[in-house]
Design a protein around this motif. Structure first.
Motif, mmCIF file in Angstrom:
data_model
loop_
_atom_site.group_PDB
_atom_site.id
_atom_site.type_symbol
_atom_site.label_atom_id
_atom_site.label_comp_id
_atom_site.label_asym_id
_atom_site.label_seq_id
_atom_site.Cartn_x
_atom_site.Cartn_y
_atom_site.Cartn_z
ATOM 1 N N GLY A 172 -2.690 6.758 -8.347
ATOM 2 C CA GLY A 172 -3.650 6.590 -7.262
ATOM 3 C C GLY A 172 -3.091 7.160 -5.974
ATOM 4 N N GLU A 173 -3.751 6.864 -4.868
ATOM 5 C CA GLU A 173 -3.311 7.332 -3.555
ATOM 6 C C GLU A 173 -2.033 6.623 -3.133
ATOM 7 O OE1 GLU A 173 -4.391 9.603 -1.149
ATOM 8 O OE2 GLU A 173 -5.499 10.372 -2.875
ATOM 9 N N PRO A 174 -1.028 7.378 -2.689
ATOM 10 C CA PRO A 174 0.211 6.748 -2.210
ATOM 11 C C PRO A 174 -0.061 5.836 -1.016
ATOM 12 C CG PRO A 174 0.513 9.108 -2.519
ATOM 13 C CD PRO A 174 -0.955 8.832 -2.650
ATOM 14 N N GLN A 175 0.689 4.743 -0.940
ATOM 15 C CA GLN A 175 0.560 3.768 0.146
ATOM 16 C C GLN A 175 1.920 3.630 0.842
ATOM 17 O OE1 GLN A 175 -2.493 2.132 0.715
ATOM 18 N NE2 GLN A 175 -3.220 3.545 -0.857
ATOM 19 N N ASP A 176 1.875 3.279 2.120
ATOM 20 C CA ASP A 176 3.121 3.081 2.862
ATOM 21 C C ASP A 176 3.779 1.743 2.559
ATOM 22 O OD1 ASP A 176 3.305 5.525 4.211
ATOM 23 O OD2 ASP A 176 1.938 4.852 5.771
ATOM 24 N N CYS A 177 2.984 0.713 2.211
ATOM 25 C CA CYS A 177 3.528 -0.636 2.017
ATOM 26 C C CYS A 177 2.896 -1.330 0.819
ATOM 27 C CB CYS A 177 3.262 -1.501 3.258
ATOM 28 S SG CYS A 177 3.974 -0.876 4.784
ATOM 29 N N ILE A 178 3.644 -2.298 0.270
ATOM 30 C CA ILE A 178 3.098 -3.209 -0.731
ATOM 31 C C ILE A 178 3.469 -4.630 -0.309
ATOM 32 C CG2 ILE A 178 3.182 -1.568 -2.652
ATOM 33 C CD1 ILE A 178 5.710 -3.081 -3.647
ATOM 34 N N SER A 179 2.758 -5.605 -0.865
ATOM 35 C CA SER A 179 3.070 -7.011 -0.601
ATOM 36 C C SER A 179 4.153 -7.444 -1.584
ATOM 37 C CB SER A 179 1.821 -7.868 -0.784
ATOM 38 O OG SER A 179 2.166 -9.232 -0.747
ATOM 39 N N LEU A 180 5.342 -7.699 -1.076
ATOM 40 C CA LEU A 180 6.453 -8.052 -1.961
ATOM 41 C C LEU A 180 6.246 -9.399 -2.665
ATOM 42 C CD1 LEU A 180 8.986 -6.862 -3.100
ATOM 43 C CD2 LEU A 180 10.270 -7.897 -1.242
ATOM 44 N N PRO A 181 5.696 -10.433 -1.999
ATOM 45 C CA PRO A 181 5.477 -11.693 -2.717
ATOM 46 C C PRO A 181 4.492 -11.559 -3.888
ATOM 47 C CG PRO A 181 5.381 -12.068 -0.359
ATOM 48 C CD PRO A 181 5.425 -10.585 -0.566
ATOM 49 N N ALA A 182 3.611 -10.564 -3.837
ATOM 50 C CA ALA A 182 2.644 -10.360 -4.915
ATOM 51 C C ALA A 182 3.289 -9.712 -6.142
ATOM 52 C CB ALA A 182 1.484 -9.502 -4.425
ATOM 53 N N ALA A 183 4.455 -9.109 -5.970
ATOM 54 C CA ALA A 183 5.122 -8.426 -7.081
ATOM 55 C C ALA A 183 5.718 -9.440 -8.049
ATOM 56 C CB ALA A 183 6.210 -7.497 -6.552
#
Length: 138
Positions: free
Chosen positions: A43-54
């Motif tokens: 998909g489209e690259p993102q600058d951030c992810i939610s670490l607690p969701a990982a």
């Protein structure tokens, strides 16, 4: 005494013969990542992810860090330091928020000695989702 020596020699010979076969089976980082992403679409690259969701993270030797959020695999190919990535290292992440972003760095520590082994500067996070098999190709 001689039967014990013969058994020990046989065992060490079998171990020596099977070691090269096991060594050949180890995939390169790129091959392991490619296998992990089979059947998935980027998909489209993102600058951030939610670490607690990982729910998990996996280090791919000298290649990338893969974070799992739900059924999506988020692949981060570090901008620098990827050559330090070792699947036996522990990732030490220091955050100022709950988001892990492409401007962050991660320290690498040896799993056994806990000694510092390097760091990576993260890149963008690329989501890989399962391909929709119901859609017609085209």
């Amino acid at each position: 005494m001689r039967p014990i020596i013969a058994i020990l020699l046989s065992a060490s010979l079998l171990g020596a013969l099977s070691a090269p076969a096991a060594a050949k089976e180890k995939l390169t980082g790129e091959a392991k990542l490619s296998k992990m992403l089979e059947g998935r679409v980027a998909g489209e690259p993102q600058d951030c992810i939610s670490l607690p969701a990982a729910s998990s993270s996996e280090v791919i030797d000298k290649t990338a860090i893969v974070y799992r959020i739900g059924s999506t695999l988020w692949v981060n190919r570090p901008r620098s330091g990827a050559e330090s990535l070792d699947d036996d290292d522990i990732l030490v992440t220091k955050l100022n928020s709950t988001r892990l972003c492409s401007i962050d760095t991660i320290e690498l520590h040896d799993r056994n000695s806990h000694m510092y082994t390097g760091f990576v500067s993260l890149g963008e996070f690329v989501p890989y989702r399962l391909a929709d098999k119901d859609k017609p190709a085209g």
